[in-house]
Design an enzyme around this catalytic site. Structure first.
Site, PDB file in Angstrom:
ATOM      1  CE1 TYR A 230      -3.710   2.091   0.207  1.00  0.00           C
ATOM      2  CE2 TYR A 230      -2.491   3.227   2.446  1.00  0.00           C
ATOM      3  CZ  TYR A 230      -3.510   2.736   1.580  1.00  0.00           C
ATOM      4  OH  TYR A 230      -4.385   4.282   1.564  1.00  0.00           O
TER       5      TYR A 230
ATOM      6  CE  LYS B  96      -3.320   5.210  -1.704  1.00  0.00           C
ATOM      7  NZ  LYS B  96      -4.802   5.665  -2.707  1.00  0.00           N
TER       8      LYS B  96
ATOM      9  CB  THR C   2     -11.013   9.462   7.576  1.00  0.00           C
ATOM     10  OG1 THR C   2     -10.085  10.169   7.405  1.00  0.00           O
ATOM     11  CG2 THR C   2     -12.224  10.276   7.184  1.00  0.00           C
TER      12      THR C   2
ATOM     13  NE  ARG D 121      -9.121   2.053   6.977  1.00  0.00           N
ATOM     14  CZ  ARG D 121      -9.905   2.172   6.444  1.00  0.00           C
ATOM     15  NH1 ARG D 121     -10.783   2.151   6.131  1.00  0.00           N
ATOM     16  NH2 ARG D 121      -8.663   2.372   5.148  1.00  0.00           N
TER      17      ARG D 121
HETATM   18  N1  UDP Z   1      -5.311  -2.256  16.416  1.00  0.00           N
HETATM   19  C1  UDP Z   1      -6.588  -2.576  17.066  1.00  0.00           C
HETATM   20  N2  UDP Z   1      -7.634  -3.951  17.227  1.00  0.00           N
HETATM   21  C2  UDP Z   1      -7.735  -4.336  15.882  1.00  0.00           C
HETATM   22  C3  UDP Z   1      -6.978  -3.250  15.010  1.00  0.00           C
HETATM   23  C4  UDP Z   1      -6.768  -2.168  15.087  1.00  0.00           C
HETATM   24  O1  UDP Z   1      -5.243  -3.026  18.230  1.00  0.00           O
HETATM   25  O2  UDP Z   1      -8.878  -4.688  16.289  1.00  0.00           O
HETATM   26  C5  UDP Z   1      -4.645  -1.017  15.966  1.00  0.00           C
HETATM   27  C6  UDP Z   1      -3.727  -1.331  14.881  1.00  0.00           C
HETATM   28  O3  UDP Z   1      -2.738  -2.234  15.293  1.00  0.00           O
HETATM   29  C7  UDP Z   1      -3.349  -0.329  14.599  1.00  0.00           C
HETATM   30  C8  UDP Z   1      -4.287   0.899  15.055  1.00  0.00           C
HETATM   31  O4  UDP Z   1      -4.793   0.191  15.914  1.00  0.00           O
HETATM   32  O5  UDP Z   1      -2.173   0.123  15.901  1.00  0.00           O
HETATM   33  C9  UDP Z   1      -5.180   1.730  13.511  1.00  0.00           C
HETATM   34  O6  UDP Z   1      -5.765   0.361  13.325  1.00  0.00           O
HETATM   35  P1  UDP Z   1      -6.163   0.495  11.991  1.00  0.00           P
HETATM   36  O7  UDP Z   1      -6.435  -1.095  11.219  1.00  0.00           O
HETATM   37  O8  UDP Z   1      -7.328   1.016  12.258  1.00  0.00           O
HETATM   38  O9  UDP Z   1      -5.742   1.926  10.597  1.00  0.00           O
HETATM   39  P2  UDP Z   1      -4.012   2.125  10.417  1.00  0.00           P
HETATM   40  O10 UDP Z   1      -3.273   3.081  11.103  1.00  0.00           O
HETATM   41  O11 UDP Z   1      -2.689   1.298  11.282  1.00  0.00           O
HETATM   42  O12 UDP Z   1      -3.666   2.535   9.251  1.00  0.00           O
END
Ligand code: UDP
Length: 313
Positions: free
Chosen positions: A147, A151, A177, A188
């Site tokens: 990804y 980008k 977002t 997410r």
């Molecule tokens: N995360 C978490 N539990 C979940 C999903 C994500 O603790 O069930 C954590 C992930 O490891 C990251 C943060 O939450 O540190 C944000 O993750 P997300 O997938 O929302 O977006 P990112 O900013 O990593 O693209």
């Protein structure tokens, strides 16, 4: 005649909000999506609007659109870590081949082109907060590289079309977002935590939860993108909410908001998960007069209503 905009990835979370916004601004909107991660439910309320057209299509193939185009918003791409890990080749293809095809269309139509880029171009950042002049710290061969590098390539291709072909280009770097129409199963943190809290299941925090993110409500983001699309600024612009929180505190906030009895459990941190993330939005303020308006508590309430509706269906 009113202006005409093509939105690739228009059936996705952000794309569908953009379709609505540009219709409101009086544009005729063509939404293009192959529905690999986008969903027709996101745009079904727009079907029948005479200014809206949906084309199911994969933009990694040669893209043809008949008639004039004034603007192209290139938002097609898997965008959540789970999605791009499941579709690594498609993610690389849409960021590279797809961006090339859509830039070619912009050149042929003499249309302005706006690229949806990402805070992921900064990788696991070594400076904080991240400003647009920072070149980033990305592992090209790591799991997220598909990804991040796609980008980064897309940004390079966009600037090359601007410099070499004189295409009018804009680049928005989108930070985390959230809001209605996020997919529950996109993996997410926000939809996962909300769903787990609503169902009384354990909340899965990855690592020790000390990693930080800064969450922007979708309406604020769309406003920033709209303003950028109307501006004459070529260099990348960060759009995001600067209010930073650790993932552990965020999980607690979701539990409190939902009044859930869920417990927090800890799971392994995914590879190359950025430790900190916060946008420096000085440029967005100066150039677009843009500021995030929606407080996380208010935005989370609105998003929770959306997820509650889904869980009752
Ligand atoms: N995360 C978490 N539990 C979940 C999903 C994500 O603790 O069930 C954590 C992930 O490891 C990251 C943060 O939450 O540190 C944000 O993750 P997300 O997938 O929302 O977006 P990112 O900013 O990593 O693209």
């Amino acid at each position: 005649m009113s202006k005409r905009v093509l939105i690739t990835g228009g059936a996705g979370f952000l794309g569908s909000h953009l379709c609505e916004r540009f219709l409101k601004e009086g544009y005729r909107v063509i939404c293009m999506d192959n529905l690999s991660t986008g969903r027709s439910e996101n745009i079904e309320h727009l079907i029948g609007n005479e200014n809206f057209q949906f084309i199911k299509y994969d933009v990694t193939e040669y893209v043809h659109v008949s008639g004039d185009l004034d603007l192209i918003l290139h938002f097609a791409s898997p965008a959540s870590p789970i999605d791009y890990l499941e579709m690594p080749i498609q993610t690389l293809k849409v960021g590279s081949l797809g961006t090339h095809k859509v830039l070619g269309l912009a050149k042929a139509k003499n249309a302005r082109f706006l690229l949806a880029s990402t805070s992921e171009v900064y990788g696991d950042p070594l400076i904080h907060p991240q400003h647009e002049e920072y070149w980033g710290n990305v592992n090209p061969i790591g799991a997220r590289g598909v990804y991040d590098e796609a980008k980064r390539f897309a940004e390079a291709m966009t600037m090359a079309y601007h410099r070499f072909h004189g295409v009018e280009t804009r680049i928005v770097r989108i930070f985390n977002t959230y809001g209605p129409r996020m997919r529950l199963d996109d993996g997410r943190a926000l939809p996962t935590f909300m769903w787990q809290a609503l169902k009384g299941k354990d909340i899965t925090v990855f690592g020790d939860g000390s990693q930080t993110r800064s969450f922007c409500y979708v309406d604020d983001l769309i406003e920033g993108i709209y303003r950028l699309s109307q501006s004459d600024y070529v260099e990348p612009v960060n759009i995001g909410n600067a209010s930073e929180i650790s993932i552990l505190d965020f999980a607690k906030e979701v539990i409190e908001l939902t009044g859930s009895k869920s417990k927090i459990i800890f799971k392994d941190l995914p590879e190359d998960d950025p430790k900190i993330r916060q946008p420096d939005t000085t440029k967005a303020k100066e150039i677009l007069g843009w500021n995030a308006q929606v407080d996380r508590k208010d935005g989370l309430k609105k998003t929770l209503d959306y997820f509650k509706n889904l869980s009752n269906q």
